[in-house]
Design a protein around this motif. Structure first.
Motif: not given
Length: 255
Positions: A162-166, A208-210
């Motif tokens: 999820a973090g990389w997708a965001l 950015l910071h997800a």
């Protein structure tokens, strides 16, 4: 922050490229703090193309992102040599971007789209090339995360993907703002470009910071002793809430 992330990594002792990335990230964040102090002393506008806000926010954001990327990529199943090269390039690129922004702030001239003098044109071109390299590096990491294997329990894998997708959304909004500003600078005026190019800043900043917030939540839940099924449910809820926050920021940006 470096100690927290370093303790969370599954690789044990940090590799040289990771140590360098953490050290450089900490120095970039320190630069951001120092420039906020300069703003408090020197004053001037916080917004606008010429302000102490830019070296402050760029130093803090790039520094934190560099430390985060050095941490989260340790969970990706990939060639150690490829990761070392990509992380080394990303580290150098972060220094290039923050240095260019900082130099122009001290020169009291705009950093982006500014080609008024040979020096400003050289810095603007270096920022543009550095931005392209930054996108290519992070997209490579993101593709590996989204299509490949990730070390760790299910909740951490969800958080990382999820973090990389965001983060991909962050890169897309950054490219869109640069493209819009470049077109406006050339077809209308520098004033219009500087005033309207950053229209996607809210969604850009939130997304950015997800890549830090979601994986860090998974690590902290595990450290607190929660069972994996419960951690997964919590991380999934946090992911949807983060997506909602990003959507609200996008709506704010567009309206």
């Amino acid at each position: 922050m470096t100690q927290v992330l370093g303790a969370a990594t599954r690789l044990g002792a940090l590799r040289p490229v990771e140590r360098i990335a953490h050290l450089v990230g900490a120095l970039l964040m320190l630069s951001g703090v120092v420039h906020f102090g300069v703003f408090l002393v020197d004053g001037g506008p916080w917004e606008g193309p010429v302000s102490w806000r830019k070296p402050t926010t760029f130093g803090l954001s790039f520094g934190l992102t560099l430390i985060t990327v050095a941490w989260v990529t340790s969970y990706l199943v990939m060639s150690p040599r490829l990761r070392t090269w990509l992380l080394g390039i990303f580290t150098a690129d972060c220094v290039l971007e923050v240095t260019g922004i900082t130099v122009q702030a001290w020169r009291r001239v705009p950093s982006h789209f500014n080609t008024e003098t040979p020096a400003s044109q050289a810095i603007a071109m270096s920022l543009a090339v550095g931005g392209a390299v930054l996108v290519a590096t992070l997209v490579t990491f993101a593709v590996i995360a989204l299509r490949g294997r990730i070390r760790g329990p299910s909740d951490l894998r969800l958080a990382l993907r999820a973090g990389w997708a965001l983060l991909l959304l962050t890169l897309a909004t950054g490219v869109a703002m640069i493209a819009r500003g470049t077109v406006l600078y050339r077809t209308q005026s520098p004033a219009v470009a500087y005033e309207t190019a950053g229209f996607l800043k809210p969604v850009h900043g939130v997304a950015l910071h997800a890549i830090l917030v979601l994986p860090l939540l998974a690590v902290l839940l595990r450290a607190a002793g929660q069972a994996e099924p419960r951690r997964y449910q919590t991380v999934r809820l946090a992911t949807w809430l983060y997506v909602l926050a990003t959507a609200l920021a996008a709506a704010m940006s567009l309206t």
